[in-house]
Design an enzyme around this catalytic site. Structure first.
Site, PDB file in Angstrom:
ATOM      1  N   ASP A 129     -66.022  65.162 -18.371  1.00 20.42           N
ATOM      2  CA  ASP A 129     -64.656  65.672 -18.552  1.00 20.42           C
ATOM      3  C   ASP A 129     -63.784  64.879 -17.595  1.00 20.42           C
ATOM      4  O   ASP A 129     -63.745  65.160 -16.401  1.00 20.42           O
ATOM      5  CB  ASP A 129     -64.607  67.167 -18.231  1.00 20.42           C
ATOM      6  CG  ASP A 129     -63.212  67.740 -18.368  1.00 20.42           C
ATOM      7  OD1 ASP A 129     -62.439  67.245 -19.205  1.00 20.42           O
ATOM      8  OD2 ASP A 129     -62.894  68.693 -17.635  1.00 20.42           O
TER       9      ASP A 129
ATOM     10  N   ASP B 259     -64.456  72.182 -14.537  1.00 20.95           N
ATOM     11  CA  ASP B 259     -64.599  70.799 -15.007  1.00 20.95           C
ATOM     12  C   ASP B 259     -66.042  70.498 -15.392  1.00 20.95           C
ATOM     13  O   ASP B 259     -66.302  69.824 -16.382  1.00 20.95           O
ATOM     14  CB  ASP B 259     -64.114  69.809 -13.944  1.00 20.95           C
ATOM     15  CG  ASP B 259     -62.636  69.962 -13.648  1.00 20.95           C
ATOM     16  OD1 ASP B 259     -61.840  69.925 -14.594  1.00 20.95           O
ATOM     17  OD2 ASP B 259     -62.279  70.134 -12.463  1.00 20.95           O
TER      18      ASP B 259
ATOM     19  N   GLU C 135     -64.731  63.553 -23.196  1.00 22.40           N
ATOM     20  CA  GLU C 135     -63.623  64.227 -23.858  1.00 22.40           C
ATOM     21  C   GLU C 135     -62.474  63.241 -24.006  1.00 22.40           C
ATOM     22  O   GLU C 135     -62.194  62.465 -23.098  1.00 22.40           O
ATOM     23  CB  GLU C 135     -63.190  65.441 -23.027  1.00 22.40           C
ATOM     24  CG  GLU C 135     -62.313  66.383 -23.791  1.00 22.40           C
ATOM     25  CD  GLU C 135     -62.137  67.710 -23.078  1.00 22.40           C
ATOM     26  OE1 GLU C 135     -62.757  68.693 -23.499  1.00 22.40           O
ATOM     27  OE2 GLU C 135     -61.372  67.736 -22.102  1.00 22.40           O
TER      28      GLU C 135
END
Length: 162
Positions: free
Chosen positions: A7, A139, A67
């Site tokens: 992420d 996260d 992502e």
């Protein structure tokens, strides 16, 4: 297959490592890579690369997933996120790892069942899918969700090939 989910963030990049054997998923590790907010941008990007390269060397994942960037209201924040994401893609490519890229809404839909899920819902579902995992923050939970999404997509792709 070991899958590293990421992420991206300039201040904090979440990471999560899972093992995928068919439809079975197990947690290996997760955490956060942090950079010094007082350091100049080039130094922060370098620190991110150094820590990520060490992580990849330590765990030797066979695949990775990241992502995709979403557009913030603040253009500067979006650019910095994009630069951090570029470093992540470069590190994975240098290590010879194929990278899957997933939109945040797709990750939420794959893990929670709805693309509009909130962070606490994602965290809760990741905890259910990976029982016993001690998750190092939002996260890291998002990174594990990205890894889970990638595992599901790889399994579907293999099934369709047969």
């Amino acid at each position: 297959m070991k899958i590293l989910g990421l992420d991206p963030g300039l201040g904090t990049t979440g990471w999560g490592l899972i093992e995928a054997n068919g439809n079975r998923l197990s947690h290996i590790a997760n955490g956060q890579i942090k950079t010094d907010t007082a350091a100049p941008l080039p130094r922060r990007l370098c620190a991110l690369a150094d820590q990520l390269e060490a992580l990849i060397a330590d765990h030797a994942p066979a695949g990775a997933a990241v992502e995709e960037v979403f557009v913030n209201k603040n253009a500067q924040s979006t650019l910095k996120l994009g630069q951090a994401r570029g470093v992540i893609l470069m590190c994975a490519a240098r290590a010879g790892i194929d990278v899957g890229e997933y939109a945040p809404a797709l990750v939420k839909k794959a893990v929670v069942g709805t693309g509009g899920a909130e962070k606490p819902q994602v965290h809760a579902m990741v905890s259910r899918l990976l029982p016993g995992a001690k998750i190092a923050g939002a996260d890291a939970a998002d990174a594990l969700a990205v890894a889970i999404t990638h595992a599901h997509h790889l399994a579907t792709h293999r099934a369709l090939k047969r």
